[in-house]
Design an enzyme around this catalytic site. Structure first.
Site, PDB file in Angstrom:
ATOM      1  N   ALA A  61     -14.389 -59.578  47.578  1.00 50.86           N
ATOM      2  CA  ALA A  61     -14.177 -58.419  48.447  1.00 50.86           C
ATOM      3  C   ALA A  61     -13.782 -57.191  47.636  1.00 50.86           C
ATOM      4  CB  ALA A  61     -13.097 -58.741  49.473  1.00 50.86           C
ATOM      5  N   GLY A 106     -15.259 -63.852  48.371  1.00 49.91           N
ATOM      6  CA  GLY A 106     -16.331 -63.678  49.331  1.00 49.91           C
ATOM      7  C   GLY A 106     -17.688 -64.018  48.766  1.00 49.91           C
ATOM      8  N   GLU A 109     -17.940 -67.688  49.131  1.00 50.43           N
ATOM      9  CA  GLU A 109     -18.101 -67.974  50.562  1.00 50.43           C
ATOM     10  C   GLU A 109     -19.516 -67.660  51.032  1.00 50.43           C
ATOM     11  OE1 GLU A 109     -13.846 -67.252  52.642  1.00 50.43           O
ATOM     12  OE2 GLU A 109     -14.549 -65.604  51.383  1.00 50.43           O
ATOM     13  N   GLU A 129      -8.345 -66.145  46.200  1.00 44.98           N
ATOM     14  CA  GLU A 129      -7.537 -65.345  47.131  1.00 44.98           C
ATOM     15  C   GLU A 129      -6.050 -65.650  47.025  1.00 44.98           C
ATOM     16  OE1 GLU A 129     -11.663 -65.611  48.964  1.00 44.98           O
ATOM     17  OE2 GLU A 129     -10.299 -66.977  47.916  1.00 44.98           O
TER      18      GLU A 129
END
Length: 255
Positions: A61, A106, A109, A129
């Site tokens: 992110a 991300g 993911e 994270e």
């Protein structure tokens, strides 16, 4: 545009284009959802490749953007974040992630949303994270555990460590490791081969596996049974069986 869709040989390549690291800011997330939905609708897209370019898949992110958000803002945004990734996971066509370089947070993911993951030998994947005082928020706690098992998922999520391509292959986080320069070529070839297959049967197979993983065995069998019977109403089924009887196995043309 931060994400583009290019179509060739029945394969739609959704390419991240936000150099230098393809950070997944809000605009990129929203664009990703739009293109996943477009790939779902388009008849000329029969399989999909998710690609970040030769050097990096996606390094997570946009931290500066997130740092400016408070709890109330993220309560609103977190649903849209997950929806963007879920749109990729729900493309009812074969999807392969072509992973080079970093696929972190991300980015990892996003790779988890694919049906198959081809990684370069330079790939590094992870869910860091926890090092920000957070947890994965775009499906990582759920899709990673379903893919590699809860203990391995907890190891990666609790520590935030990076996994090199060889370990990712060993634990099932990726499905194939190739030289970095060959990642996109091999991913596109895999997708192009499936793009020649029976679209409805592929859609049925994907939905049966994905939906079955979310429910009990009896319900999963019912999902399979309904799709299996339903495919007898399709032209592809007629073509496939006719070709088998007349020409032998594996010779049917579905386009």
């Amino acid at each position: 545009m931060t994400v583009n869709l290019e179509v060739s040989e029945g394969v739609g390549t959704i390419r991240l284009a936000r150099p230098p690291m393809n950070a997944l800011d809000i605009a990129t997330q929203d664009r990703l959802r739009e293109l996943a939905e477009e790939a779902t609708r388009r008849d000329d897209v029969r399989a999909v490749v998710i690609y970040g370019g030769e050097k990096v898949f996606a390094a997570g992110a946009d931290i500066k953007e997130m740092q400016a958000m408070d709890h109330a803002a993220m309560v609103v945004r977190s649903r849209a974040l997950q929806d963007s990734f879920t749109a990729v996971a729900r493309i009812p066509k074969p999807v392969v992630a072509a992973v080079t370089g970093y696929a972190l947070g991300g980015g990892c993911e996003l790779a988890l949303c694919a049906d198959f993951r081809i990684a370069g030998d330079n790939a590094k994947l992870g869910q860091p994270e926890i090092l920000l005082g957070l947890i994965p928020g775009a499906g990582g706690t759920q899709r990673l555990a379903r893919l590699v098992g809860p203990s391995r998922a907890k190891d990666l999520i609790f520590t935030g460590r990076h996994v090199r391509a060889d370990e990712a292959l060993a634990i099932g986080l990726v499905d194939r490791v190739v030289p970095a320069a060959e990642v996109y070529e091999q991913a596109h070839a895999w997708a192009a081969k499936l793009a020649q297959g029976p679209a409805m049967a592929l859609r049925a197979a994907k939905e049966c596996v994905d939906a079955g993983l979310e429910t009990d065995l009896e319900t999963g069998l019912a999902i399979e049974r309904n799709w299996f019977a339903g495919l007898f109403a399709t032209e592809d089924r007629e073509r496939g069986m006719r070709s088998f009887v007349d020409e032998g196995p594996g010779k049917a043309k579905f386009l």
